[in-house]
Enzyme design. Sequence first.
Site, PDB file in Angstrom:
ATOM      1  N   CYS A 120     -25.944   6.280 -49.383  1.00 24.16           N
ATOM      2  CA  CYS A 120     -24.501   6.057 -49.207  1.00 24.16           C
ATOM      3  C   CYS A 120     -24.139   4.581 -49.150  1.00 24.16           C
ATOM      4  O   CYS A 120     -22.968   4.220 -49.284  1.00 24.16           O
ATOM      5  CB  CYS A 120     -24.010   6.766 -47.949  1.00 24.16           C
ATOM      6  SG  CYS A 120     -24.346   8.517 -47.966  1.00 24.16           S
ATOM      7  N   HIS A 260     -17.448   3.929 -45.270  1.00 24.82           N
ATOM      8  CA  HIS A 260     -18.074   5.100 -45.865  1.00 24.82           C
ATOM      9  C   HIS A 260     -17.437   6.329 -45.239  1.00 24.82           C
ATOM     10  O   HIS A 260     -17.226   6.375 -44.024  1.00 24.82           O
ATOM     11  CB  HIS A 260     -19.587   5.078 -45.605  1.00 24.82           C
ATOM     12  CG  HIS A 260     -20.258   6.319 -46.096  1.00 24.82           C
ATOM     13  ND1 HIS A 260     -20.072   6.783 -47.378  1.00 24.82           N
ATOM     14  CD2 HIS A 260     -21.073   7.208 -45.484  1.00 24.82           C
ATOM     15  CE1 HIS A 260     -20.755   7.898 -47.526  1.00 24.82           C
ATOM     16  NE2 HIS A 260     -21.366   8.180 -46.395  1.00 24.82           N
ATOM     17  N   ASN A 290     -17.573  13.628 -48.309  1.00 24.22           N
ATOM     18  CA  ASN A 290     -18.511  12.504 -48.395  1.00 24.22           C
ATOM     19  C   ASN A 290     -19.047  12.437 -49.828  1.00 24.22           C
ATOM     20  O   ASN A 290     -19.719  13.361 -50.279  1.00 24.22           O
ATOM     21  CB  ASN A 290     -19.638  12.755 -47.384  1.00 24.22           C
ATOM     22  CG  ASN A 290     -20.686  11.655 -47.353  1.00 24.22           C
ATOM     23  OD1 ASN A 290     -20.750  10.811 -48.243  1.00 24.22           O
ATOM     24  ND2 ASN A 290     -21.515  11.679 -46.329  1.00 24.22           N
TER      25      ASN A 290
HETATM   26  O1  UT7 Z   1     -23.455  10.044 -45.675  1.00 24.05           O
HETATM   27  C1  UT7 Z   1     -24.609   9.820 -44.963  1.00 24.05           C
HETATM   28  C2  UT7 Z   1     -24.357   9.832 -43.544  1.00 24.05           C
HETATM   29  N1  UT7 Z   1     -24.054  11.163 -43.080  1.00 24.05           N
HETATM   30  C3  UT7 Z   1     -23.407  11.286 -41.955  1.00 24.05           C
HETATM   31  O2  UT7 Z   1     -22.989  10.288 -41.422  1.00 24.05           O
HETATM   32  C4  UT7 Z   1     -23.246  12.649 -41.326  1.00 24.05           C
HETATM   33  C5  UT7 Z   1     -23.470  12.513 -39.831  1.00 24.05           C
HETATM   34  N2  UT7 Z   1     -23.422  13.745 -39.063  1.00 24.05           N
HETATM   35  C6  UT7 Z   1     -22.283  14.444 -38.898  1.00 24.05           C
HETATM   36  O3  UT7 Z   1     -21.241  14.126 -39.440  1.00 24.05           O
HETATM   37  C7  UT7 Z   1     -22.314  15.598 -37.931  1.00 24.05           C
HETATM   38  O4  UT7 Z   1     -23.496  15.545 -37.160  1.00 24.05           O
HETATM   39  C8  UT7 Z   1     -22.210  16.986 -38.622  1.00 24.05           C
HETATM   40  C9  UT7 Z   1     -20.827  17.174 -39.186  1.00 24.05           C
HETATM   41  C10 UT7 Z   1     -23.250  17.094 -39.716  1.00 24.05           C
HETATM   42  C11 UT7 Z   1     -22.454  18.089 -37.599  1.00 24.05           C
HETATM   43  O5  UT7 Z   1     -21.548  17.969 -36.505  1.00 24.05           O
HETATM   44  P1  UT7 Z   1     -22.085  18.092 -35.007  1.00 24.05           P
HETATM   45  O6  UT7 Z   1     -20.914  17.973 -34.124  1.00 24.05           O
HETATM   46  O7  UT7 Z   1     -23.176  17.073 -34.863  1.00 24.05           O
HETATM   47  O8  UT7 Z   1     -22.583  19.579 -34.964  1.00 24.05           O
HETATM   48  P2  UT7 Z   1     -24.037  20.141 -34.630  1.00 24.05           P
HETATM   49  O9  UT7 Z   1     -24.983  19.816 -35.714  1.00 24.05           O
HETATM   50  O10 UT7 Z   1     -24.396  19.746 -33.227  1.00 24.05           O
HETATM   51  O11 UT7 Z   1     -23.754  21.673 -34.630  1.00 24.05           O
HETATM   52  C12 UT7 Z   1     -22.925  22.280 -33.620  1.00 24.05           C
HETATM   53  C13 UT7 Z   1     -22.861  23.765 -33.892  1.00 24.05           C
HETATM   54  C14 UT7 Z   1     -24.237  24.395 -34.113  1.00 24.05           C
HETATM   55  O12 UT7 Z   1     -24.234  25.688 -33.555  1.00 24.05           O
HETATM   56  P3  UT7 Z   1     -24.904  25.941 -32.115  1.00 24.05           P
HETATM   57  O13 UT7 Z   1     -26.328  25.518 -32.251  1.00 24.05           O
HETATM   58  O14 UT7 Z   1     -24.134  25.110 -31.147  1.00 24.05           O
HETATM   59  O15 UT7 Z   1     -24.722  27.415 -31.947  1.00 24.05           O
HETATM   60  C15 UT7 Z   1     -24.301  24.531 -35.618  1.00 24.05           C
HETATM   61  O16 UT7 Z   1     -25.153  25.576 -36.025  1.00 24.05           O
HETATM   62  O17 UT7 Z   1     -22.110  23.991 -35.098  1.00 24.05           O
HETATM   63  C16 UT7 Z   1     -22.880  24.826 -35.965  1.00 24.05           C
HETATM   64  N3  UT7 Z   1     -22.544  24.476 -37.335  1.00 24.05           N
HETATM   65  C17 UT7 Z   1     -21.543  25.065 -38.009  1.00 24.05           C
HETATM   66  N4  UT7 Z   1     -20.666  26.015 -37.660  1.00 24.05           N
HETATM   67  C18 UT7 Z   1     -19.761  26.375 -38.587  1.00 24.05           C
HETATM   68  C19 UT7 Z   1     -23.136  23.564 -38.122  1.00 24.05           C
HETATM   69  N5  UT7 Z   1     -22.528  23.538 -39.330  1.00 24.05           N
HETATM   70  C20 UT7 Z   1     -21.544  24.460 -39.278  1.00 24.05           C
HETATM   71  C21 UT7 Z   1     -20.569  24.885 -40.187  1.00 24.05           C
HETATM   72  N6  UT7 Z   1     -19.698  25.840 -39.813  1.00 24.05           N
HETATM   73  N7  UT7 Z   1     -20.472  24.369 -41.439  1.00 24.05           N
END
Ligand code: UT7
Length: 335
Positions: A120, A260, A290
């Site tokens: 990125c 970004h 993204n």
């Molecule tokens: O471009 C390169 C750089 N990339 C980035 O900068 C991305 C950085 N990371 C992020 O933007 C975030 O970490 C994410 C958007 C990827 C995830 O958000 P989060 O607040 O960190 O969520 P999480 O991974 O802690 O997941 C929370 C919950 C989980 O369920 P449980 O374990 O709490 O039951 C996930 O399974 O949300 C669940 N989850 C979803 N639910 C519905 C994860 N993806 C989804 C989804 N829809 N698409």
Amino acid sequence: MNRDGKGQRGVVIAGVGSYLPERILTNADLTKIVDTSDEWIRTRTGISERRIARDDQAASDLAAEASRHALTMAGLAAEDVEMIVVATVTPDMVFPNTACFVQKHIGARKAFCFDLEAACSGFLYSLETARQFVASGTVKNALVIGAEKLSCVLDWQDRTTCVLFGDGAGAVVLKPTTTGHGILGTVMGSDGTLAELLTIPGGGSRTPVSAQSMADRMHYMKMAGKDVFKHAVRCMTDAAQQVLARCGLSADDVTCVIPHQANMRIVQAVSDRLGIGTDRFCINLDRVGNMSAASVPVALDEAVRANRFKAGDRLLFVTFGGGFTWGATLVEWGV
Ligand code: UT7
């Protein structure tokens, strides 16, 4: 003279362009593919929809469209382009490089062409690489492109990644200048000890394509989202502060930040730490998601086409991505 004071020529962004595929994939569409909801995607990321390229479009096709717009704005004929750099993690092929395909599509016969891969952060790394070629007088101009067809490396069974990304391309033309406008400074950094946190593990020399690698879905993007999030906020904030310090400027001197576009919560956290309100950020991730290396140049082009900048405005580009790689560039707008 550029502000680094090394006797190099100043370098301006003389043209910008972008291209987004027509097909829109909404959050509602995604609920039919994976177990997700519009509410989760919007509140956790800020994304409402993204663009998806056609099957017959590769990264170079998106790049060529963006390039034509940038060349028109710069008043530069394709046959006079001397250097093409494409930043991408989704090249048309493993080789030859995607920049050579762009050269063919637009008819830039005189250019030398290569790709640069810094995930990125690729556009920002490419911008600084090309700036140095123009600043040293090695070339009279350069075409720098960020182009991605991420839809073809997403695992459409993995809701933690497939909802985040989209396809598109952005391009800029660099030219020398004596006006004092242009690129004021850049900082770049990397941390390979964290490389495994954001990868496409299959298809390279570590894990060549095989029936097993495909069955294991190794050819798709894998991301440890929470870890990436944390490092993105820290590295983007630090890089922005470092480039401001290097240029002898402060957050108050910045007209607009073009970050970004990974997650609105990352943008908000960086905005809070820099003390620059999000009203001074160019944000399009709600409409495009993204787009990795294409994120910054597409957001730049949209802002330029909306007449958001005037000569003398200071723009701050700031990126973070796989590698990890990060960087920040300060530009004084104008030619
Ligand atoms: O471009 C390169 C750089 N990339 C980035 O900068 C991305 C950085 N990371 C992020 O933007 C975030 O970490 C994410 C958007 C990827 C995830 O958000 P989060 O607040 O960190 O969520 P999480 O991974 O802690 O997941 C929370 C919950 C989980 O369920 P449980 O374990 O709490 O039951 C996930 O399974 O949300 C669940 N989850 C979803 N639910 C519905 C994860 N993806 C989804 C989804 N829809 N698409």
